[in-house]
Design a protein around this motif. Structure first.
Motif, short mmCIF file in Angstrom:
data_model
loop_
_atom_site.label_atom_id
_atom_site.label_comp_id
_atom_site.label_asym_id
_atom_site.label_seq_id
_atom_site.Cartn_x
_atom_site.Cartn_y
_atom_site.Cartn_z
N ASN A 166 -21.35 47.31 7.94
CA ASN A 166 -20.96 48.38 6.67
C ASN A 166 -21.37 47.69 5.49
OD1 ASN A 166 -17.95 48.07 5.58
ND2 ASN A 166 -18.00 47.33 7.77
N LYS A 167 -21.01 49.07 4.62
CA LYS A 167 -21.59 48.42 3.05
C LYS A 167 -20.33 47.40 2.45
CE LYS A 167 -23.73 52.04 2.29
NZ LYS A 167 -24.54 53.45 1.88
N ARG A 168 -19.46 48.01 2.89
CA ARG A 168 -17.91 48.52 2.38
C ARG A 168 -18.16 46.60 2.46
NH1 ARG A 168 -19.19 51.10 -0.95
NH2 ARG A 168 -20.21 53.28 0.08
N HIS A 171 -17.46 43.35 8.11
CA HIS A 171 -16.84 43.80 9.93
C HIS A 171 -16.10 43.02 10.06
CE1 HIS A 171 -20.42 42.13 11.36
NE2 HIS A 171 -19.75 43.07 13.18
N ARG A 209 -12.76 53.03 1.86
CA ARG A 209 -13.51 54.49 0.86
C ARG A 209 -12.91 55.08 0.39
NH1 ARG A 209 -19.29 57.01 -0.60
NH2 ARG A 209 -19.64 56.08 -2.87
#
Ligand code: IPD
Ligand code: CA
Ligand code: CA
Ligand code: CA
Length: 265
Positions: A166-168, A171, A209
């Motif tokens: 994922n972008k944040r 993982h 998020r």
């Protein structure tokens, strides 16, 4: 002086009324639209519910400001004065697909300090509510303070998004934690997940998020019971912008940050 008893009485009355309107909508046709992407849903009921609260709040308290997900409130750049932070339906995807597992979430803040917190599970008619310094309740029942638990006995809520690329976050950060805890869960409503941390059904909830309206009510509730609600590294949450959020029982909060988050960096 702000009359918190009066505000609390009104808030509870409006939550019940808004909840009744939401339940009535189950028999009608929903108008479902998308926002930032095809899975980011919003309905006419999300919008109508937010507008309902704004009308009621402005009628009784014209000087209060409203920070709501659907944007019908004020433009908020700071939390000066009294600000109602509202998510009219938290868990819209559940609302649309399941007609359950969603909640109305409200936090009322004064100069950035959480004073009142509400999470209303409309379908179960369960209102989680807290007045800062005066205890937290599920309907009429007072909730006990949170007790310590170790990682190996903890149930942690974590969405599968954060354990796949994922972008944040890398993982694999959460892999050791997922292996060590007793179990993981994911309910699709941040507000309910915070209510479950408050009631001890979950020991922690981690997400990368969230917006202030997702956690404003739950933060007041969990903190009132001795829990911690911070960003991923234990710092104060940003109450204006999106941020990662980590809510947990007190000792567990520190243990997870020290052993799993900081090491995983
Ligand atoms: C969402 C829910 C969901 C969380 C999302 C939120 P919404 O809120 O809380 O559980 O994972 O990040 O945006 O859009 O249903 O109010
Ligand atoms: Ca939404
Ligand atoms: Ca939300
Ligand atoms: Ca919402």
């Amino acid at each position: 002086m702000t009359n918190w008893i009066e505000i609390d009485t009104y808030a509870k009355e409006w939550l019940k009324e808004a909840g009744d309107r939401i339940k009535e909508s189950f028999t009608g046709k929903l108008n479902v639209q998308t926002k930032s992407n095809a899975n980011d849903l919003v309905t006419n009921i999300d919008k109508e519910t937010e507008q309902y609260f704004i009308c009621k709040i402005k009628e009784s308290y014209p000087e209060h400001r409203v920070f709501g997900e659907e944007g019908f409130g004020d433009v908020i750049e700071n939390l000066k004065g009294v600000v109602w932070i509202i998510d009219p339906i938290d868990g819209t995807m559940n609302f649309v697909h399941q007609q359950r597992n969603f909640a109305i979430s409200i936090g009322v803040y004064e100069d950035g300090i959480g004073k009142l917190g509400y999470i209303y599970d409309v379908v179960l008619d369960e209102l989680y509510h807290a007045k800062s310094g005066e205890g937290a309740y599920l309907n009429e029942a007072k909730l006990p303070k949170l007790e310590e638990v170790s990682v190996d006995k903890a149930i942690v809520s974590l969405n599968a998004t954060w354990v796949t690329p994922n972008k944040r976050i890398d993982h694999q950060t959460f892999t050791p934690l997922v292996k060590d805890v007793r179990g993981t869960r994911s309910y699709g409503s941040a507000a309910l997940e915070l209510a479950y941390v408050a009631t001890g059904r979950l020991d922690a909830y981690i997400t990368m998020r969230l917006s202030p309206w997702d956690f404003a009510g739950g933060k007041v509730l969990v903190e009132e019971l001795g829990g911690k609600v911070t960003d991923l590294y234990g710092n104060e949450l940003d109450m204006i912008n999106k941020s990662p959020m980590f809510a947990s029982k007190p000792g567990l909060h520190q243990e997870i940050i020290e052993k799993y988050i900081k090491n995983g960096k």
